[in-house]
Design a protein around this motif. Structure first.
Motif, short mmCIF file in Angstrom:
data_model
loop_
_atom_site.label_atom_id
_atom_site.label_comp_id
_atom_site.label_asym_id
_atom_site.label_seq_id
_atom_site.Cartn_x
_atom_site.Cartn_y
_atom_site.Cartn_z
N MET A 1 0.85 -1.20 0.00
CA MET A 1 0.00 0.00 0.00
C MET A 1 0.87 1.24 0.00
O MET A 1 1.86 1.31 0.72
N THR A 2 0.51 2.22 -0.81
CA THR A 2 1.23 3.48 -0.86
C THR A 2 0.56 4.49 0.07
O THR A 2 -0.48 4.22 0.66
N ASN A 3 1.16 5.65 0.18
CA ASN A 3 0.52 6.72 0.95
C ASN A 3 -0.21 7.69 0.02
O ASN A 3 -0.51 8.82 0.39
N LYS A 4 -0.47 7.24 -1.21
CA LYS A 4 -1.18 8.07 -2.18
C LYS A 4 -2.68 7.81 -2.10
O LYS A 4 -3.13 6.73 -1.74
N GLN A 25 -6.65 -2.23 -6.56
CA GLN A 25 -5.73 -3.29 -6.97
C GLN A 25 -4.28 -2.81 -6.98
O GLN A 25 -3.36 -3.59 -6.74
N GLU A 26 -4.09 -1.53 -7.26
CA GLU A 26 -2.75 -0.95 -7.31
C GLU A 26 -2.27 -0.50 -5.92
O GLU A 26 -1.19 0.08 -5.79
N GLY A 27 -3.08 -0.75 -4.90
CA GLY A 27 -2.69 -0.40 -3.54
C GLY A 27 -2.82 1.07 -3.21
O GLY A 27 -2.22 1.56 -2.25
N ILE A 28 -3.63 1.79 -3.98
CA ILE A 28 -3.82 3.22 -3.76
C ILE A 28 -5.04 3.44 -2.87
O ILE A 28 -6.12 2.88 -3.13
N PHE A 46 -16.06 -3.68 1.44
CA PHE A 46 -15.59 -4.72 0.52
C PHE A 46 -14.16 -4.44 0.04
O PHE A 46 -13.28 -5.32 0.11
N LEU A 47 -13.90 -3.22 -0.41
CA LEU A 47 -12.59 -2.89 -0.97
C LEU A 47 -11.50 -2.86 0.10
O LEU A 47 -10.37 -3.31 -0.14
N ALA A 52 -6.86 -4.36 1.57
CA ALA A 52 -6.12 -3.85 2.72
C ALA A 52 -5.61 -2.44 2.49
O ALA A 52 -4.44 -2.12 2.70
N ILE A 53 -6.49 -1.58 2.01
CA ILE A 53 -6.15 -0.18 1.79
C ILE A 53 -7.00 0.70 2.71
O ILE A 53 -8.01 0.25 3.25
#
Length: 257
Positions: A1-4, A25-28, A46-47, A52-53
């Protein structure tokens, strides 16, 4: 996960839902905006569980005055900087200008034109200050041509296309880009709400929202000023540029009848 963080409007169905999942999906991390609290909460749960974002939900009716300012203020209260702004919300009022609802068309102008402009005014300056940002505005193949039987819709989507291209040029070398995503007929609730599911346009060459979302996401990340989704739609847009309006206008009118 990014901080974006990506802020996406009208996320609970269609292209907005598909874009939300693509960013997840991109961890944003996500800021999801919609009118329906129940659907919004279900989507957020759900998301966040699946990917895990971090997700924040904002309930807002974009037709309301100061909706954009309220959304911007909420992000500041949370202490979040937005790197990706997706102005996805939109709808159509189909019919001849003599029979369509003025109030619905005014609401359409508010959502497509005024709200989109306000959101960019609020969020882009901070992106420029930080040296990075991506904006994705939902246009349409209707952005490129007059649309008899959806005249106001086509005009608002033309605005989205050209304001996106103009601002994109202004922002060169700032690290911030603006992309207009121009899909054609897409398998979403849009057609049903606009009573368009039985028109010629929605009986052929209908794309999946996930495909449109992927095309838009890639174009946005590459900093393109516009992208037309799908080969058929690219050919359609090209034909409107090559053929005179006395040929294209009757065809468009028939497709939207």
């Amino acid at each position: 996960m990014t901080n974006k963080y990506a802020l996406i409007t009208d996320t609970t169905s269609g292209i907005g839902r598909a874009l939300s999942e693509k960013f997840a999906q991109e961890g944003i991390n996500l800021i999801l905006v919609s009118r329906d609290l129940q659907k919004l909460s279900k989507q957020a749960d759900f998301l966040s569980t699946k990917y895990a974002i971090e997700i924040h939900a904002i309930v807002a009716d974009l037709k309301q005055e100061n909706a954009a300012h309220m959304i911007y203020k909420k992000t500041k209260e949370i202490g979040i900087n937005i790197q990706y702004l997706i102005n996805n919300a939109g709808f159509n009022e189909r019919g001849t200008f003599l029979e369509t609802s003025l109030s619905n068309e005014i609401d359409m102008i508010k959502v497509h034109v005024i709200h989109t402009t306000e959101m960019m005014k609020f969020f882009i300056p901070n992106m420029v200050k930080n040296g990075y940002g991506r904006v994705l505005n939902l246009g349409s193949t209707a952005s490129f041509m007059p649309c008899p039987n959806s005249s106001v819709y086509g005009a608002t989507k033309a605005y989205v296309l050209y304001v996106s291209k103009g601002i994109s040029e202004e922002l060169k070398k700032t690290g911030v880009t603006v992309t207009a995503l121009c899909p054609g007929a897409t398998n979403t609730a849009f057609a049903h709400k606009a009573k368009m599911e039985h028109t010629l346009l929605f009986r052929a060459f209908v794309m999946k929202p996930e495909s449109v979302a992927s095309i838009g996401y890639r174009a946005m990340m590459r900093g393109k000023s516009r992208v037309v989704a799908g080969t058929y739609n690219k050919l359609l847009v090209m034909s409107t540029m090559l053929l005179p309006e006395f040929i294209t206008n009757p065809i468009t009118k028939a497709m939207l009848r």
